[in-house]
Scaffold this motif. Structure first.
Motif, PDB file in Angstrom:
ATOM      1  N   THR B 156       1.115  -1.353  -0.173  1.00  0.00           N
ATOM      2  CA  THR B 156      -0.083  -0.050  -0.316  1.00  0.00           C
ATOM      3  C   THR B 156       0.781   1.099   0.131  1.00  0.00           C
ATOM      4  OG1 THR B 156       0.080   0.199   2.453  1.00  0.00           O
ATOM      5  CG2 THR B 156      -1.398  -0.685   1.565  1.00  0.00           C
ATOM      6  N   ASN B 185      -2.633  -3.462  -4.550  1.00  0.00           N
ATOM      7  CA  ASN B 185      -3.538  -2.852  -3.157  1.00  0.00           C
ATOM      8  C   ASN B 185      -3.186  -1.601  -3.473  1.00  0.00           C
ATOM      9  OD1 ASN B 185      -3.629  -5.291  -1.940  1.00  0.00           O
ATOM     10  ND2 ASN B 185      -1.545  -5.709  -1.782  1.00  0.00           N
ATOM     11  N   ARG B 186      -3.187  -0.932  -4.646  1.00  0.00           N
ATOM     12  CA  ARG B 186      -2.930   0.777  -4.916  1.00  0.00           C
ATOM     13  C   ARG B 186      -3.302   1.084  -5.474  1.00  0.00           C
ATOM     14  NH1 ARG B 186       1.418   2.725  -6.578  1.00  0.00           N
ATOM     15  NH2 ARG B 186       2.792   0.670  -6.474  1.00  0.00           N
TER      16      ARG B 186
END
Lengths: 241, 203
Positions: B156, B185-186
């Protein structure tokens, strides 16, 4: 390839022969010229589209930096002080790696050595040229050595003649008696004693002639006798047990 | 008229230089060709989609082509050149491929990665590493670095900034490239690159 073999054979023969070596080397030089032109032509034909060769031609800095690669220097045994890892790496990155990574269009297939036969040809040309360059270097050194040797012999002969003249004190040669009782010029004669050792025979001057040379000849040799000092009598320790 | 030996000397030493120059030029050309070959195969990464619908068992196709190509040229070099020279021509290829696999990230057309895509790159790096280690002496760490780099895409934004503080393995430009690529995740953020520069300068 045939031409290369011819040159190799000529080098071999010229290293064995003592006479006519220069003539053979002259033939070898003509063959070398042809061989070089043929190799260059093949290389040029192959490398016309090659990225690697064109980069090398267009960037002399890359060529210079590659010569500073420590690994290359190690192979050829050159002076290691010339090595510069940084310069070599930077040049490769600047002229090759970055150019390729940042290029928008992919490199064309013919920009690489695609055929194994081309690769073999280039490796063979490289190897042959290198082998021949070593042979040329050896022969060049041998030729220089021969010339220097000849020069040294001539100089030595000239020096001896000059020395003789200065001893005689006259510009004209001193009349000397030869083995048959006649007169001959004072030349130092070299003769082979049969076992390969050269002997120097100096003709004797006339019995009644008085010259500085005769004075020197008749002078007794007075060399100091070697004296034995106490330390010389002491036995030396053995180097090997 | 017969040539004087001194003339032959001049001719011979000229040929020595000419032969040496051409021979060296060919040798360097072979070295650059090996590098170009690797980078040309790597170019395929630019056009690969790393947002893969499913997990792939095989590494990317270009890796097998690259491996085969390297094996072929290595067999020629081994046959026609001494080992020292053949090793020289292959020297540094491991580092080149690994570094290029990292530095190519900003050049990729597909800026979105999912888990499968990241795994695909990691598999590819492993396949090249295994093949290269059979051909030349190389550092395995170089390819571990590639896998570590693409693992950063899994983090992240917060975790990534934490990583910037901890890790010194990658440079600022490489971290920027990660931030400019969307990971599983980002999402991409406009302010993230500025925060990164600030963090980097305060290190």
């Amino acid at each position: 390839v045939n031409l290369n073999m011819w040159v190799r054979e000529l080098f071999k023969i010229s290293s064995i022969l003592t006479s006519n070596r220069d003539d053979l080397l002259e033939v070898a030089e003509t063959l070398l010229k042809r061989y070089f032109q043929e190799c260059k032509q093949k290389f040029n034909d192959l490398s016309m589209n090659l990225f690697s060769v064109q980069t090398l031609i267009q960037s002399p800095a890359l060529y210079a930096a590659l010569k500073k690669d420590p690994s290359w220097i190690k192979i050829y045994g050159y002076d290691r002080r010339l090595a510069s890892t940084e310069e070599f790496k930077n040049a490769l990155e600047t002229y090759v790696d970055k150019v390729l990574i940042e290029s928008i269009n992919p490199l064309k297939r013919d920009a690489l050595l695609n055929k194994p036969t081309d690769l073999i040809l280039l490796t063979n040309i490289h190897d042959s040229l290198e082998w021949l360059s070593v042979q040329i270097n050896t022969i060049s050194h041998w030729k220089y050595y021969k010339e220097i040797k000849e020069l040294a012999t001539n100089w030595k002969d000239g020096f001896l003649k000059k020395k003789r003249k200065s001893i005689d004190g006259a510009s004209t040669p001193m009349p000397v008696e030869d083995s048959n009782g006649g007169e001959s010029s004072p030349i130092i004669k070299f003769s082979d004693s049969g076992d390969g050792i050269q002997q120097i025979t100096i003709p004797l001057p006339k019995k009644d002639a008085i010259s500085p040379w005769a004075k020197i000849r008749d002078q007794p040799i007075e060399a100091p006798l070697p004296s034995i000092t106490p330390w010389q009598q002491v036995s030396f320790p053995k180097i090997h047990d | 008229m017969a040539m004087k030996s001194s003339d032959i000397n001049i001719g011979m030493s000229n040929y020595f230089q000419l032969f040496q120059d051409l021979s060296t030029k060919i040798f360097f050309a072979l070295k650059i060709d090996a590098r170009t070959r690797c980078l040309t195969h790597l170019d395929a990464m630019k056009y690969t989609n790393y947002f893969c619908p499913e997990e792939s068992i095989e590494p990317e196709k270009w890796t097998s082509k690259l491996n085969l190509d390297l094996e072929n040229i290595q067999s020629v070099y081994k046959k026609y050149l001494p080992k020292t020279k053949s090793d020289y021509l292959f020297e540094g290829l491991g580092l080149l491929i690994s570094e290029s696999m990292i530095n190519i990230l900003p050049k990729l057309r597909c800026k979105i990665f999912n888990h499968h895509g990241i795994n695909l790159i990691k598999k590819s790096s492993l396949a090249i590493q295994q093949n290269l280690s059979d051909l030349v002496p190389m550092k395995e760490l170089d390819f571990t670095k590639v896998r570590n780099y693409y693992d950063l895409l899994l983090l992240t934004e917060k975790e990534l900034f934490q990583n910037v503080n901890d890790k010194t393995e990658f440079n600022l430009a490489q971290f920027k490239s990660i931030l400019n690529t969307e990971g599983p995740n980002r999402a991409l953020s406009l302010s993230a690159p500025l925060t990164l520069v600030e963090l980097w300068s305060s290190k």
